[in-house]
Design a protein around this motif. Structure first.
Motif, PDB file in Angstrom:
ATOM      1  N   LEU A   1     -48.006  68.218 -15.893  1.00 22.13           N
ATOM      2  CA  LEU A   1     -49.058  69.231 -16.561  1.00 22.13           C
ATOM      3  C   LEU A   1     -48.476  68.587 -18.140  1.00 22.13           C
ATOM      4  O   LEU A   1     -49.819  68.203 -18.835  1.00 22.13           O
ATOM      5  CB  LEU A   1     -49.410  70.847 -16.287  1.00 22.13           C
ATOM      6  N   LEU A   2     -47.931  69.728 -18.735  1.00 27.32           N
ATOM      7  CA  LEU A   2     -47.569  69.489 -19.946  1.00 27.32           C
ATOM      8  C   LEU A   2     -47.693  67.765 -20.155  1.00 27.32           C
ATOM      9  O   LEU A   2     -48.568  67.289 -21.324  1.00 27.32           O
ATOM     10  CB  LEU A   2     -46.106  69.890 -20.044  1.00 27.32           C
ATOM     11  N   THR A   3     -47.057  66.725 -20.220  1.00 29.23           N
ATOM     12  CA  THR A   3     -47.087  65.412 -20.521  1.00 29.23           C
ATOM     13  C   THR A   3     -48.284  65.105 -20.196  1.00 29.23           C
ATOM     14  O   THR A   3     -48.557  64.063 -20.980  1.00 29.23           O
ATOM     15  CB  THR A   3     -45.600  65.042 -19.773  1.00 29.23           C
ATOM     16  N   VAL A   4     -48.805  64.734 -18.867  1.00 30.00           N
ATOM     17  CA  VAL A   4     -50.215  64.383 -18.824  1.00 30.00           C
ATOM     18  C   VAL A   4     -51.255  65.135 -20.425  1.00 30.00           C
ATOM     19  O   VAL A   4     -51.491  64.240 -20.290  1.00 30.00           O
ATOM     20  CB  VAL A   4     -50.693  64.582 -17.589  1.00 30.00           C
ATOM     21  N   LEU A   5     -51.425  66.344 -20.277  1.00 31.54           N
ATOM     22  CA  LEU A   5     -52.457  66.323 -21.049  1.00 31.54           C
ATOM     23  C   LEU A   5     -51.818  66.106 -22.662  1.00 31.54           C
ATOM     24  O   LEU A   5     -52.898  66.163 -23.105  1.00 31.54           O
ATOM     25  CB  LEU A   5     -52.578  68.386 -20.503  1.00 31.54           C
ATOM     26  N   SER A   6     -50.716  66.828 -22.778  1.00 30.19           N
ATOM     27  CA  SER A   6     -50.464  66.480 -24.060  1.00 30.19           C
ATOM     28  C   SER A   6     -50.866  64.892 -24.772  1.00 30.19           C
ATOM     29  O   SER A   6     -51.419  64.562 -25.953  1.00 30.19           O
ATOM     30  CB  SER A   6     -48.684  66.665 -24.933  1.00 30.19           C
ATOM     31  N   PHE A   7     -50.379  63.779 -23.887  1.00 30.93           N
ATOM     32  CA  PHE A   7     -50.488  62.704 -23.600  1.00 30.93           C
ATOM     33  C   PHE A   7     -52.437  62.261 -23.926  1.00 30.93           C
ATOM     34  O   PHE A   7     -52.170  61.189 -24.529  1.00 30.93           O
ATOM     35  CB  PHE A   7     -49.282  61.651 -23.190  1.00 30.93           C
ATOM     36  N   LEU A   8     -52.574  62.835 -23.133  1.00 33.70           N
ATOM     37  CA  LEU A   8     -54.415  62.859 -23.314  1.00 33.70           C
ATOM     38  C   LEU A   8     -55.206  63.128 -24.808  1.00 33.70           C
ATOM     39  O   LEU A   8     -55.095  62.221 -25.557  1.00 33.70           O
ATOM     40  CB  LEU A   8     -54.869  62.750 -22.077  1.00 33.70           C
ATOM     41  N   PHE A   9     -54.477  64.071 -24.886  1.00 33.41           N
ATOM     42  CA  PHE A   9     -55.114  64.958 -26.285  1.00 33.41           C
ATOM     43  C   PHE A   9     -54.008  64.185 -26.927  1.00 33.41           C
ATOM     44  O   PHE A   9     -54.812  63.802 -28.244  1.00 33.41           O
ATOM     45  CB  PHE A   9     -54.674  66.225 -26.698  1.00 33.41           C
ATOM     46  N   GLY A  10     -52.986  64.165 -27.171  1.00 36.42           N
ATOM     47  CA  GLY A  10     -52.905  63.078 -28.346  1.00 36.42           C
ATOM     48  C   GLY A  10     -52.657  61.836 -28.341  1.00 36.42           C
ATOM     49  O   GLY A  10     -53.406  61.138 -29.595  1.00 36.42           O
ATOM     50  N   LEU A  11     -53.407  61.082 -26.906  1.00 43.03           N
ATOM     51  CA  LEU A  11     -54.567  59.767 -27.456  1.00 43.03           C
ATOM     52  C   LEU A  11     -55.300  59.330 -28.112  1.00 43.03           C
ATOM     53  O   LEU A  11     -56.028  59.137 -29.170  1.00 43.03           O
ATOM     54  CB  LEU A  11     -54.549  59.479 -25.784  1.00 43.03           C
ATOM     55  N   ILE A  12     -56.033  60.840 -27.656  1.00 43.32           N
ATOM     56  CA  ILE A  12     -57.165  61.154 -28.338  1.00 43.32           C
ATOM     57  C   ILE A  12     -57.502  60.926 -29.835  1.00 43.32           C
ATOM     58  O   ILE A  12     -57.692  60.739 -30.522  1.00 43.32           O
ATOM     59  CB  ILE A  12     -58.273  61.909 -27.872  1.00 43.32           C
ATOM     60  N   GLY A  13     -56.944  62.331 -30.211  1.00 47.79           N
ATOM     61  CA  GLY A  13     -55.926  63.001 -31.207  1.00 47.79           C
ATOM     62  C   GLY A  13     -55.315  60.909 -31.788  1.00 47.79           C
ATOM     63  O   GLY A  13     -56.201  61.178 -33.722  1.00 47.79           O
ATOM     64  N   GLY A  14     -54.559  60.586 -31.661  1.00 45.61           N
ATOM     65  CA  GLY A  14     -53.922  59.163 -32.119  1.00 45.61           C
ATOM     66  C   GLY A  14     -55.017  58.226 -32.191  1.00 45.61           C
ATOM     67  O   GLY A  14     -54.654  57.794 -33.283  1.00 45.61           O
ATOM     68  N   THR A  15     -55.952  57.995 -31.880  1.00 42.77           N
ATOM     69  CA  THR A  15     -56.907  57.246 -32.243  1.00 42.77           C
ATOM     70  C   THR A  15     -57.874  57.378 -33.036  1.00 42.77           C
ATOM     71  O   THR A  15     -58.572  56.639 -34.298  1.00 42.77           O
ATOM     72  CB  THR A  15     -57.854  56.861 -31.154  1.00 42.77           C
ATOM     73  N   LEU A  16     -58.162  58.830 -33.347  1.00 40.33           N
ATOM     74  CA  LEU A  16     -58.996  59.164 -34.405  1.00 40.33           C
ATOM     75  C   LEU A  16     -58.446  59.159 -35.462  1.00 40.33           C
ATOM     76  O   LEU A  16     -59.160  58.660 -36.496  1.00 40.33           O
ATOM     77  CB  LEU A  16     -59.763  60.594 -34.588  1.00 40.33           C
ATOM     78  N   VAL A  17     -56.878  59.444 -35.641  1.00 43.58           N
ATOM     79  CA  VAL A  17     -55.981  59.560 -36.721  1.00 43.58           C
ATOM     80  C   VAL A  17     -55.572  57.350 -37.761  1.00 43.58           C
ATOM     81  O   VAL A  17     -56.223  56.848 -38.197  1.00 43.58           O
ATOM     82  CB  VAL A  17     -54.819  60.290 -36.704  1.00 43.58           C
TER      83      VAL A  17
END
Length: 503
Positions: A295-311
Motif C-alpha cells: 500500500l505504501l509503495t503503490v500510493l507513494s509511487f502514484l502520488f509521486g508520479l503525479i507530482g513528478g510530472t507536474l514538477v
C-alpha cells in the motif's frame, strides 16, 4: 593442458577451503578463549539517560561509570560500542561484542538467548502522561488507550498485555515521549528513572509520571550465552559493590542510598525454554506486513508520479521563477536523507504547528505517504524531465506547423515516446521505493520490516527473522521487475507490429 587446468582448479578449491577453515578458526577460537580480548568491547545505547548518553561529545552515565569501574577491577580495557537497543542482543549472539550494559532488564526470555551477570540495579516501570490527564494512574487505567513504548523493552512487553490498548513502538524512549508531547498517544510506559531524568533534564513540558514503581525489575550486564567472561564480570562487580565504589557512583547519579541487590534476579529462578514459531513469523510478515508495504509503495509511487510530472513540466517551462522553485524542491529532497525527511514531517511539523497555535497533526500512514511521495516525486521529476527532453525538438516544430497546441503535442506525440524511454528508470525507482518503505519503521509504522523487528525484539532470533524478511522483499522486488519488463515489451512498437502481423 586440460589436466593442467584441472589440477589448478583443484588447487584453487583446496586453498579456498583452507582459507575458509582458517577464517572460521580465527573467529571461533577467540570467542571461546579464556583470555579477555584487548580491547574488551561493550555494547551500549547512548540514548538512555541517566544510564548512558552523550554529553559534550563524551559517553557518560551511571552504566558507563559502573562499567569502567568493573573494567578497572578486572583489568579490562573497556571499549564502548554504540548500538541501537534492539540490535544489542543480536550483536552478543554474533559475538561482535564481548558484553553489553544498557539498562537491560533481566528476563527469562532474554536469558534463553544470552547470559546475565548478577543484578546491578533495581528498577521498575512507570507511566508518563500529560499534565492535564487525571484518569490514568496504573496499568488498569490503560485499557483501550493509545500507548507509546521503546521497542524491545519490558515496557513494550507489558504494554502489549493490556486489553484493548493500541501500542506504538519506537526506536528510543525519547521518540516515545515526543509522541506523548505531540498528543498522538495518551501514555508512555517506560523505566521510571529514565522518564524522570528526561522530564527534569530535558525540560519536557506538560508531562508527569504517575504512580510508584509498577513492577520490580533488575538490570544486568549482558554477555553471549555461556560466555567464558561471565565469572570475571561477576567477581569484579562484586568487588565494586563491596568496596563502596558502587555506593559512590549511585549517589552521584541518583542522590540517594542504593537499594539491596540480590545475587540472582528473581526472573532467572524458574527458566522455561520456549520454541520459535515459524508459522507466527510468516503470518506477521506476509499477512500483517506485506499489505502495508505494498500500500505504501503503490500510493507513494502514484502520488509521486503525479507530482513528478507536474514538477518536470515546470522545470522545462519558460517561467524562470517557477523553474527556480521546483529546482530548490528537487535538490532538497534528493540531497537530504529520507530518514531525516520522515522525522521532520512526523515529529517536527506537529511541534512547529503547535508553537504557532495550530492544532494540526499527522497520523503515521499519512505522514509516511507524504514523506515518501515528496521524496519519490523529486526523483521522478528528473527522470521525466530527461525523458521529455530526449525527444528531438524537430517533432515539436513539426506538430506546431500542423496547428497542434503545446498540450496536444505533449499528450499525443512527445509523452508517449518519452514514457517508453522512462520505463526502465521508473521501474528501478519503484523497486527502490519498495525497499525504502522500510524506513517508515522509525516512526512506528508496522510494515514488513517493522514486523520483523518486533519479532526479533521478543524472540531474539535475528538471523532467521531477517533472512525471512529479506526473502519476502526479494519476492516483492522480483515480481515488480517482471511486471515492468512485461510492460516494456507491451509498449514496444516493434513488438506491437509483430503481434499485428501474426493476427
Amino acid at each position: 593442458m586440460i589436466k593442467f587446468w584441472r589440477g589448478r582448479a583443484v588447487q584453487r578449491v583446496i586453498f579456498a577451503l583452507l582459507g575458509l577453515v582458517l577464517a572460521i578458526g580465527l573467529t571461533v577460537i577467540p570467542a571461546f578463549s579464556q583470555t579477555p580480548p584487548n580491547p574488551f568491547r561493550v555494547a551500549t545505547e547512548a540514548t538512555f539517560p541517566p544510564f548512558e548518553f552523550q554529553q559534550g561529545g563524551q559517553l557518560t552515565g551511571f552504566d558507563i561509570d559502573l562499567m569502567r569501574a568493573i573494567g578497572k577491577e578486572a583489568d579490562l580495557n573497556i571499549d564502548f560500542r554504540n548500538l541501537p537497543f534492539d540490535g544489542i542482543i543480536p550483536a552478543l549472539q554474533a559475538r561482535t561484542v564481548e558484553a553489553a550494559i544498557s539498562g537491560m532488564t533481566i528476563t527469562a526470555e532474554r536469558a534463553q538467548a544470552i547470559s546475565f551477570s548478577r543484578p546491578y540495579f533495581r528498577a521498575g516501570l512507570a507511566i508518563a502522561v500529560r499534565e492535564d490527564n487525571q484518569t490514568i494512574r496504573n496499568f488498569e487505567d490503560l485499557k483501550g488507550k493509545r500507548i507509546a513504548v521503546q521497542i524491545g523493552t519490558t515496557g513494550a512487553l507489558e504494554a502489549t498485555k493490556i486489553p484493548g490498548a493500541v501500542v506504538s513502538q519506537f526506536d528510543s524512549a525519547a521518540l516515545a515521549l515526543q509522541e506523548l508531547i505531540n498528543g498522538r498517544v495518551e501514555a508512555v510506559v517506560n523505566d521510571k528513572p529514565v522518564t524522570l531524568y528526561a522530564i527534569k533534564q530535558a525540560g519536557l513540558r506538560r508531562v508527569k509520571v504517575v504512580g510508584e514503581l509498577l513492577t520490580e525489575e533488575f538490570y544486568g550486564i549482558a554477555l553471549p550465552k555461556n560466555s567464558p567472561y561471565l565469572q570475571l564480570i561477576n567477581d569484579a562487580l562484586g568487588r565494586v559493590i563491596e568496596s563502596g565504589q558502587y555506593d559512590v557512583i549511585f549517589r552521584q547519579w541518583f542522590g540517594e542510598k542504593p537499594p539491596e541487590l540480590p545475587l540472582v534476579a528473581p526472573a532467572l529462578k524458574n527458566l522455561q525454554e520456549s520454541r520459535f514459531n515459524w508459522g507466527e513469523l510468516f503470518y506477521n510478515l506476509i499477512v500483517k506486513g506485506v499489505p502495508w508495504t505494498i500500500l505504501l509503495t503503490v500510493l507513494s509511487f502514484l502520488f509521486g508520479l503525479i507530482g513528478g510530472t507536474l514538477v518536470a513540466i515546470a522545470l522545462i517551462s519558460p517561467y524562470k521563477w517557477l523553474k527556480i522553485i521546483c529546482r530548490i524542491y528537487v535538490d532538497f529532497f534528493r540531497g537530504t536523507p529520507m530518514l531525516v525527511q520522515l522525522f521532520l514531517i512526523y515529529f517536527g511539523l506537529p511541534g512547529l504547528f503547535r508553537e504557532i497555535g495550530l492544532n494540526i497533526d499527522l497520523d503515521r500512514l499519512p505522514a509516511a505517504l507524504f514523506a515518501l511521495s515528496l521524496n519519490v516525486a523529486a526523483y521522478l521529476a528528473e527522470i521525466m524531465r530527461g525523458g521529455i527532453q530526449s525527444i528531438d525538438n524537430g517533432q515539436w516544430e513539426a506538430c506546431s506547423s500542423l496547428g497542434m497546441s503545446p498540450v496536444q503535442t505533449m499528450h499525443e506525440v512527445i509523452f508517449p515516446q518519452a514514457f517508453r524511454r522512462m520505463l526502465p528508470p521508473l521501474g528501478n525507482e519503484f523497486i527502490t521505493l519498495i525497499k525504502d518503505t522500510s524506513l517508515a519503521a522509525v516512526i512506528g509504522f508496522e510494515e514488513l520490516f517493522r514486523q520483523g523487528q518486533l519479532m526479533v525484539a521478543t524472540t531474539y532470533k535475528a538471523f532467521e527473522i531477517y533472512i525471512a524478511v529479506a526473502l519476502v522483499y526479494l519476492v516483492l522486488t522480483t515480481l515488480s521487475s517482471l511486471v515492468f519488463k512485461r510492460l516494456e515489451i507491451y509498449m514496444d512498437p516493434l513488438h506491437k507490429s509483430k503481434q499485428e502481423q501474426k493476427a
